[in-house]
Design a protein around this motif. Structure first.
Motif, PDB file in Angstrom:
ATOM      1  N   GLU A   1       5.131 -70.104 -29.661  1.00  0.00           N
ATOM      2  CA  GLU A   1       4.667 -69.053 -28.744  1.00  0.00           C
ATOM      3  C   GLU A   1       5.125 -67.684 -29.199  1.00  0.00           C
ATOM      4  OE1 GLU A   1       5.815 -69.971 -24.800  1.00  0.00           O
ATOM      5  OE2 GLU A   1       4.645 -71.839 -24.696  1.00  0.00           O
ATOM      6  N   GLY A   2       6.381 -67.574 -29.644  1.00  0.00           N
ATOM      7  CA  GLY A   2       6.884 -66.285 -30.130  1.00  0.00           C
ATOM      8  C   GLY A   2       6.137 -65.812 -31.357  1.00  0.00           C
ATOM      9  N   LEU A   3       5.829 -66.749 -32.280  1.00  0.00           N
ATOM     10  CA  LEU A   3       5.073 -66.367 -33.468  1.00  0.00           C
ATOM     11  C   LEU A   3       3.659 -65.940 -33.109  1.00  0.00           C
ATOM     12  CD1 LEU A   3       4.719 -66.150 -36.526  1.00  0.00           C
ATOM     13  CD2 LEU A   3       4.217 -68.605 -36.573  1.00  0.00           C
ATOM     14  N   ALA A   4       3.035 -66.628 -32.157  1.00  0.00           N
ATOM     15  CA  ALA A   4       1.684 -66.253 -31.752  1.00  0.00           C
ATOM     16  C   ALA A   4       1.647 -64.852 -31.168  1.00  0.00           C
ATOM     17  CB  ALA A   4       1.146 -67.274 -30.742  1.00  0.00           C
ATOM     18  N   LEU A   5       2.666 -64.499 -30.383  1.00  0.00           N
ATOM     19  CA  LEU A   5       2.724 -63.150 -29.816  1.00  0.00           C
ATOM     20  C   LEU A   5       2.910 -62.090 -30.897  1.00  0.00           C
ATOM     21  CD1 LEU A   5       4.912 -63.826 -26.641  1.00  0.00           C
ATOM     22  CD2 LEU A   5       2.458 -63.354 -26.724  1.00  0.00           C
ATOM     23  N   ARG A   6       3.744 -62.362 -31.873  1.00  0.00           N
ATOM     24  CA  ARG A   6       3.964 -61.393 -32.941  1.00  0.00           C
ATOM     25  C   ARG A   6       2.715 -61.225 -33.797  1.00  0.00           C
ATOM     26  NH1 ARG A   6       8.699 -61.525 -37.618  1.00  0.00           N
ATOM     27  NH2 ARG A   6       8.138 -59.483 -38.558  1.00  0.00           N
ATOM     28  N   LEU A   7       2.043 -62.335 -34.080  1.00  0.00           N
ATOM     29  CA  LEU A   7       0.817 -62.248 -34.860  1.00  0.00           C
ATOM     30  C   LEU A   7      -0.264 -61.481 -34.118  1.00  0.00           C
ATOM     31  CD1 LEU A   7       0.654 -65.876 -36.305  1.00  0.00           C
ATOM     32  CD2 LEU A   7       0.989 -63.778 -37.618  1.00  0.00           C
ATOM     33  N   ARG A   8      -0.319 -61.659 -32.804  1.00  0.00           N
ATOM     34  CA  ARG A   8      -1.311 -60.935 -32.005  1.00  0.00           C
ATOM     35  C   ARG A   8      -1.095 -59.428 -32.102  1.00  0.00           C
ATOM     36  NH1 ARG A   8      -1.462 -62.954 -26.040  1.00  0.00           N
ATOM     37  NH2 ARG A   8      -1.773 -64.889 -27.233  1.00  0.00           N
ATOM     38  N   ALA A   9       0.174 -59.016 -32.253  1.00  0.00           N
ATOM     39  CA  ALA A   9       0.471 -57.591 -32.340  1.00  0.00           C
ATOM     40  C   ALA A   9       0.268 -57.040 -33.746  1.00  0.00           C
ATOM     41  CB  ALA A   9       1.912 -57.339 -31.892  1.00  0.00           C
ATOM     42  N   GLU A  10       0.620 -57.817 -34.778  1.00  0.00           N
ATOM     43  CA  GLU A  10       0.589 -57.292 -36.138  1.00  0.00           C
ATOM     44  C   GLU A  10      -0.643 -57.734 -36.923  1.00  0.00           C
ATOM     45  OE1 GLU A  10       4.231 -57.564 -38.299  1.00  0.00           O
ATOM     46  OE2 GLU A  10       5.454 -57.691 -36.486  1.00  0.00           O
ATOM     47  N   VAL A  11      -1.154 -58.940 -36.618  1.00  0.00           N
ATOM     48  CA  VAL A  11      -2.348 -59.440 -37.317  1.00  0.00           C
ATOM     49  C   VAL A  11      -3.316 -59.951 -36.252  1.00  0.00           C
ATOM     50  CG1 VAL A  11      -3.177 -60.894 -39.207  1.00  0.00           C
ATOM     51  CG2 VAL A  11      -0.773 -60.213 -39.148  1.00  0.00           C
ATOM     52  N   PRO A  12      -4.079 -59.065 -35.638  1.00  0.00           N
ATOM     53  CA  PRO A  12      -4.918 -59.460 -34.489  1.00  0.00           C
ATOM     54  C   PRO A  12      -5.951 -60.541 -34.800  1.00  0.00           C
ATOM     55  CG  PRO A  12      -4.746 -57.066 -34.674  1.00  0.00           C
ATOM     56  CD  PRO A  12      -4.182 -57.629 -35.933  1.00  0.00           C
ATOM     57  N   THR A  13      -6.377 -60.647 -36.046  1.00  0.00           N
ATOM     58  CA  THR A  13      -7.406 -61.636 -36.379  1.00  0.00           C
ATOM     59  C   THR A  13      -6.829 -63.025 -36.695  1.00  0.00           C
ATOM     60  OG1 THR A  13      -7.345 -60.980 -38.709  1.00  0.00           O
ATOM     61  CG2 THR A  13      -8.918 -59.843 -37.275  1.00  0.00           C
ATOM     62  N   ALA A  14      -5.514 -63.150 -36.644  1.00  0.00           N
ATOM     63  CA  ALA A  14      -4.875 -64.429 -36.981  1.00  0.00           C
ATOM     64  C   ALA A  14      -4.834 -65.346 -35.758  1.00  0.00           C
ATOM     65  CB  ALA A  14      -3.463 -64.191 -37.508  1.00  0.00           C
ATOM     66  N   VAL A  15      -5.127 -66.619 -35.981  1.00  0.00           N
ATOM     67  CA  VAL A  15      -5.084 -67.639 -34.924  1.00  0.00           C
ATOM     68  C   VAL A  15      -4.171 -68.769 -35.394  1.00  0.00           C
ATOM     69  CG1 VAL A  15      -6.411 -69.268 -33.525  1.00  0.00           C
ATOM     70  CG2 VAL A  15      -7.413 -67.055 -34.163  1.00  0.00           C
ATOM     71  N   LEU A  16      -3.104 -69.022 -34.610  1.00  0.00           N
ATOM     72  CA  LEU A  16      -2.133 -70.055 -34.979  1.00  0.00           C
ATOM     73  C   LEU A  16      -2.495 -71.375 -34.308  1.00  0.00           C
ATOM     74  CD1 LEU A  16       0.580 -70.847 -36.318  1.00  0.00           C
ATOM     75  CD2 LEU A  16       1.697 -70.184 -34.170  1.00  0.00           C
ATOM     76  N   ASP A  17      -2.512 -72.438 -35.097  1.00  0.00           N
ATOM     77  CA  ASP A  17      -2.742 -73.793 -34.579  1.00  0.00           C
ATOM     78  C   ASP A  17      -1.526 -74.638 -34.964  1.00  0.00           C
ATOM     79  OD1 ASP A  17      -3.603 -76.243 -33.733  1.00  0.00           O
ATOM     80  OD2 ASP A  17      -5.291 -76.411 -35.122  1.00  0.00           O
ATOM     81  N   ASP A  18      -0.698 -75.001 -33.971  1.00  0.00           N
ATOM     82  CA  ASP A  18       0.503 -75.789 -34.268  1.00  0.00           C
ATOM     83  C   ASP A  18       0.245 -77.303 -34.192  1.00  0.00           C
ATOM     84  OD1 ASP A  18       0.161 -76.087 -31.585  1.00  0.00           O
ATOM     85  OD2 ASP A  18       2.225 -75.603 -31.034  1.00  0.00           O
ATOM     86  N   HIS A  19      -1.027 -77.698 -34.122  1.00  0.00           N
ATOM     87  CA  HIS A  19      -1.473 -79.110 -34.179  1.00  0.00           C
ATOM     88  C   HIS A  19      -1.067 -79.922 -32.952  1.00  0.00           C
ATOM     89  CE1 HIS A  19      -1.459 -78.759 -38.879  1.00  0.00           C
ATOM     90  NE2 HIS A  19      -2.388 -78.023 -38.304  1.00  0.00           N
ATOM     91  N   THR A  20      -0.664 -79.231 -31.879  1.00  0.00           N
ATOM     92  CA  THR A  20      -0.271 -79.971 -30.679  1.00  0.00           C
ATOM     93  C   THR A  20      -1.451 -80.729 -30.084  1.00  0.00           C
ATOM     94  OG1 THR A  20       1.440 -78.338 -30.187  1.00  0.00           O
ATOM     95  CG2 THR A  20       0.721 -79.755 -28.372  1.00  0.00           C
TER      96      THR A  20
END
Length: 300
Positions: free
Chosen positions: A141-160
Motif C-alpha cells: 500500500e505504501g509503495l502504491a501511494l508513492r508511485l501514484r505521486a511520482e509515477v502516475p501511470t504505474a499500476v502495482l499488482d502484488d498478485h494477491t
C-alpha cells in the motif's frame, strides 16, 4: 443325516485353525482382487494429494515473493516513466530486485493468447517490471501511494487476487483426493464384509459341527479373521507394487503439464504407500471380525 457324535470328535487345536476356511475359491480370489485394486487406486490418490499439496505451496511461495509493475504512459514518456519507477523501487524497503522486461519477453508472454502473427508493433504496449519482494518488510500500500505521486501511470499488482484463487483451487483438489481415499476405504470394507459373510454362510455346517464338539465362537472368528486378513494383506501388497510401477510410468517434466510434472512421492511421503497393505489388513481384520460375530449371533 445323523447328528455327529461329540464323543468321537475332537476339538481342533490351534494349528488347525486355518483349515476351517477353504484356502481357495471365489471368496479368496474376490478378497485378494478387491484389495489389490483398491491399493492400486490408493497409490494414485495419495500421489495426487501430495502433488497438489506441493503445488499449492509452490504457488503460494512464488506469488507471495513477486509483484508486477505496469507502466502505461504515452510512447514519448514511456522511457522516462520506466526509469522513474525503477528508481522508486530501488529505494523501497522490502524490494529485493526489480527488472524491466524486454519487449521481446513481453511478446513471448502474449503469443500463447494471441498467436505469433498478432501485429504488436501497431499496438501501444505498456512496459512491465518484474519485482521480487520480501513479504516480511514489503509494504504494498505504501509503495502504491508513492508511485501514484511520482509515477502516475504505474499500476502495482502484488498478485494477491491471483494467489487466493490458485491456493483455493489446490485445496479443493486435495479435498477431492481425501474423498477418493475415503471411498476406496469404504468400498474395500464393504467388499471384504460381503466376502466374509458369504464364506461364513458357505461353511455353516462346519461351524455347526465345531460348536457341537465344543468350539467357542471366538475360535471360529479367529479362523476367519486370520484367513481374510492374510488375503487382504497379500492382495494390497501386490496392488501397491503395481501402482508404484504404473506411477513411475507417468510422464514427468514440462511435457506432463503443471500438475502431473510432480506426481511422485518424496522423502517421508513414501511412508504413505508403504502403509497401504497394513491398513488394508487392519480393515479386513475389523470387517471380518464384525461380520463373523454378527453371523454367529444370528445362528446361535
Amino acid at each position: 443325516m445323523s447328528r455327529p457324535d461329540a464323543t468321537q470328535l475332537r476339538l481342533p487345536e490351534a494349528g488347525d485353525v486355518n483349515r476351517i476356511v477353504p484356502p481357495s475359491g471365489i471368496t479368496s480370489l474376490l478378497t485378494a482382487f478387491v484389495a489389490a485394486a483398491m491399493a492400486f487406486l490408493s497409490v494414485f490418490a495419495l500421489a495426487l494429494w501430495f502433488a497438489t499439496e506441493r503445488l499449492a505451496a509452490r504457488w503460494a511461495s512464488e506469488l507471495a515473493e513477486s509483484a508486477t509493475l505496469r507502466i502505461a504512459a504515452p510512447q514519448a514518456e514511456l522511457d522516462a516513466e520506466l526509469a522513474a519507477a525503477l528508481r522508486v523501487l530501488d529505494q523501497t524497503p522490502g524490494v529485493t530486485s526489480a527488472r524491466a522486461l524486454e519487449v521481446a519477453e513481453q511478446r513471448a508472454l502474449l503469443e500463447p493468447w494471441f498467436g505469433p502473427d498478432l501485429p504488436l508493433d501497431d499496438l501501444p504496449m505498456p512496459r512491465l517490471i518484474e519485482v521480487t519482494v520480501d513479504r516480511g518488510i514489503f509494504d504494498a500500500e505504501g509503495l502504491a501511494l508513492r508511485l501514484r505521486a511520482e509515477v502516475p501511470t504505474a499500476v502495482l499488482d502484488d498478485h494477491t487476487r491471483w494467489r487466493a484463487p490458485l491456493i483455493t483451487g489446490a485445496k479443493r483438489l486435495q479435498l477431492v483426493g481425501w474423498l477418493a481415499i475415503l471411498l476406496i476405504v469404504g468400498a474395500l470394507t464393504a467388499m471384504i464384509t460381503l466376502a466374509a459373510s458369504a464364506s461364513l454362510a458357505a461353511n455353516a455346517r462346519v461351524i455347526d459341527v465345531l460348536r457341537i464338539i465344543g468350539a467357542r465362537d471366538r475360535f471360529v472368528v479367529r479362523a476367519f479373521t486370520r484367513r481374510f486378513t492374510l488375503r487382504a494383506l497379500i492382495g494390497a501388497a501386490a496392488g501397491t507394487v503395481l501402482g508404484l510401477i504404473a506411477l513411475a510410468a507417468v510422464p514427468q517434466g514440462a511435457s506432463a503439464g503443471v500438475l502431473f510434472a510432480d506426481l511422485r512421492f518424496r522423502g517421508p511421503e513414501w511412508l504413505a504407500p508403504l502403509a497401504i497393505p497394513l491398513l488394508a489388513a487392519a480393515m479386513a481384520f475389523l470387517a471380518t471380525r464384525i461380520a463373523a460375530l454378527r453371523r454367529l449371533q444370528e445362528t446361535a
